[in-house]
Design an enzyme around this catalytic site. Structure first.
Site, mmCIF file in Angstrom:
data_model
loop_
_atom_site.group_PDB
_atom_site.id
_atom_site.type_symbol
_atom_site.label_atom_id
_atom_site.label_comp_id
_atom_site.label_asym_id
_atom_site.label_seq_id
_atom_site.Cartn_x
_atom_site.Cartn_y
_atom_site.Cartn_z
ATOM 1 N N HIS A 1 -3.712 -10.286 -3.455
ATOM 2 C CA HIS A 1 -2.700 -9.210 -3.299
ATOM 3 C C HIS A 1 -1.410 -10.005 -2.897
ATOM 4 O O HIS A 1 -0.882 -10.025 -1.931
ATOM 5 C CB HIS A 1 -3.209 -8.557 -2.067
ATOM 6 N N GLN B 1 1.878 -8.464 -1.242
ATOM 7 C CA GLN B 1 1.775 -8.538 0.371
ATOM 8 C C GLN B 1 2.292 -9.700 1.048
ATOM 9 O O GLN B 1 2.785 -9.578 2.026
ATOM 10 C CB GLN B 1 0.354 -8.056 0.844
ATOM 11 N N CYS C 1 -1.797 -6.265 6.938
ATOM 12 C CA CYS C 1 -1.197 -5.665 5.836
ATOM 13 C C CYS C 1 -1.384 -4.262 5.904
ATOM 14 O O CYS C 1 -0.327 -3.552 5.185
ATOM 15 C CB CYS C 1 -1.722 -6.258 4.298
ATOM 16 N N ASP D 1 -7.230 -8.387 8.305
ATOM 17 C CA ASP D 1 -7.230 -7.187 7.376
ATOM 18 C C ASP D 1 -8.647 -6.494 7.508
ATOM 19 O O ASP D 1 -9.582 -7.023 8.204
ATOM 20 C CB ASP D 1 -7.100 -7.950 6.230
ATOM 21 N N ARG E 1 7.674 -4.819 2.141
ATOM 22 C CA ARG E 1 7.202 -4.595 0.821
ATOM 23 C C ARG E 1 8.311 -3.940 -0.261
ATOM 24 O O ARG E 1 8.499 -4.422 -1.327
ATOM 25 C CB ARG E 1 6.087 -3.537 0.721
ATOM 26 N N ARG F 1 -2.674 -1.871 -9.837
ATOM 27 C CA ARG F 1 -3.756 -2.132 -8.656
ATOM 28 C C ARG F 1 -5.162 -1.699 -9.310
ATOM 29 O O ARG F 1 -5.059 -0.776 -9.830
ATOM 30 C CB ARG F 1 -3.075 -1.202 -7.737
HETATM 31 N N1 NVA Z 1 -8.191 -6.078 1.433
HETATM 32 C C1 NVA Z 1 -7.728 -4.682 1.518
HETATM 33 C C2 NVA Z 1 -6.537 -4.691 1.306
HETATM 34 C C3 NVA Z 1 -5.672 -3.307 1.259
HETATM 35 C C4 NVA Z 1 -4.223 -3.295 1.180
HETATM 36 C C5 NVA Z 1 -8.335 -3.931 0.328
HETATM 37 O O1 NVA Z 1 -8.419 -4.379 -0.923
HETATM 38 O O2 NVA Z 1 -8.887 -2.703 0.651
HETATM 39 N N1 CP Z 2 -0.810 -2.940 2.275
HETATM 40 C C1 CP Z 2 -0.911 -2.219 1.352
HETATM 41 O O1 CP Z 2 -1.015 -2.628 0.133
HETATM 42 O O2 CP Z 2 -1.177 -1.027 1.468
HETATM 43 P P1 CP Z 2 -1.479 0.183 0.499
HETATM 44 O O3 CP Z 2 -2.847 -0.066 0.276
HETATM 45 O O4 CP Z 2 -1.153 1.628 1.352
HETATM 46 O O5 CP Z 2 -0.667 0.244 -0.508
#
Ligand code: NVA
Ligand code: CP
Length: 304
Positions: free
Chosen positions: A132, A135, A260, A220, A288, A105
């Site tokens: 992502h 997800q 998500c 989101d 997940r 990540r």
């Molecule tokens: N769009 C959000 C998703 C978090 C799971 C981010 O990138 O922070």
């Molecule tokens: N939806 C998701 O990826 O959550 P986290 O940021 O908690 O991993």
């Protein structure tokens, strides 16, 4: 490093592979609930590289690997040489020489691509600024569990044209559904990605028009990780883009809504929808775990 399969976007798998993966996730969920032993990969090690925060992704990958009989190792740039300038390529060679599978990540999508290019084991994108895909596996599993095939259905994305939105564009293509994106002007997803999928994806800035008659509404956060300084400015611009009961009344009567998580009640989604007893959002979060177990199983079997 040819021959190694990676999962950096949904386009790395064929539609048929994705369909099988979702079905396998559903089966593994049932097997797990029945108390079956799922330790098919004893001694396997997953390296989890997190340059951004996480609750669901970390817990689901770590628990998932334990349930598969292996071990998961948390690595952050702060505590590794990645944060002190060791090249991604060198880190990839070293880490992949010792573990069986890697999950990353991070910020730039090029980082997971560069890591994968030098990795001798499968690499999973666990969120970048652009995509992502994990997800989406959970979202598609949730849809299938509640409504069956998503082929030919109509979905509506409401909010920022961010990494989740762009993953929905890929999902529309791979799972064969239509997608309307309701975002404030200036917050559209990547124009090239839109152009490549113009047969099934379109922008409709007015959320009420975009949601008319759709089967699925997805949203989101308005400011993603790394955009914290824009939070206030975005909150004002995105205010008309809240997913709430009024917007859902525009959708099909049996429409589902997804998020998500983490969510901001009263911003991109109303507290009423978040706390509704029949929301599928909690299934979506739990899935997940199951979807990523199926994903790791598939990638580990392919790399044997
Ligand atoms: N769009 C959000 C998703 C978090 C799971 C981010 O990138 O922070
Ligand atoms: N939806 C998701 O990826 O959550 P986290 O940021 O908690 O991993």
């Amino acid at each position: 490093m040819s021959g190694i399969r990676h999962f950096l976007t949904l386009l790395d798998f064929t539609p048929s592979e994705l369909e099988h993966l979702i079905q396998r996730a559903i089966d593994m969920k049932q097997e797990h609930r029945a108390g079956n032993d799922q330790r098919g990969f004893p001694g396997a090690v997953l390296a989890m590289i997190f340059a951004k925060s996480s609750t669901r992704t970390r817990v689901s990958f770590e628990v998932g690997m334990a349930q598969l009989g292996g071990h998961a190792m948390f690595l952050s740039p702060q505590d590794t040489q990645l944060g002190r300038g060791e090249p991604v390529e060198d880190s990839a060679r070293v880490i992949s020489s010792m573990v069986d599978i890697v999950m990353i990540r991070t910020f730039g999508h090029d980082i997971v691509e560069r890591f994968a290019a030098r990795s001798s084991v499968p690499v999973i994108n666990a969120l970048t600024d652009d995509y992502h895909p994990c997800q989406l596996l959970a979202d598609m599993q949730t849809w299938v569990e509640h409504r069956g095939s998503i082929k030919g259905k109509r979905a509506c994305w409401v909010g920022d044209g961010n990494n989740m939105c762009q993953s929905y564009i890929n999902a529309a293509r791979q799972f064969d559904f239509e997608l309307t994106i309701a975002c404030p002007p200036g917050f559209e997803p990547d124009s090239q990605l839109l152009a490549q999928n113009s047969d099934r994806v379109r922008i409709e800035h007015d959320p009420s028009t975009a949601a008319a008659g759709v089967d699925l509404v997805v949203t989101d956060v308005w400011a993603s990780m790394g955009q914290e300084s824009e939070q206030q400015e975005r909150a004002a611009l995105f205010a008309p883009y809240q997913v709430n009961a009024e917007l859902m009344s525009r959708a099909a009567s049996d429409a589902l809504y997804m998020h998500c998580l983490p969510a901001h009640r009263g911003e991109e989604i109303s507290a009423g929808l978040m706390d509704s007893p029949d929301t599928v959002i909690w299934d979506e979060a739990e899935n997940r775990l199951h979807a990523q177990k199926a994903l790791m199983e598939m990638l580990l079997l392919a790399s044997r």
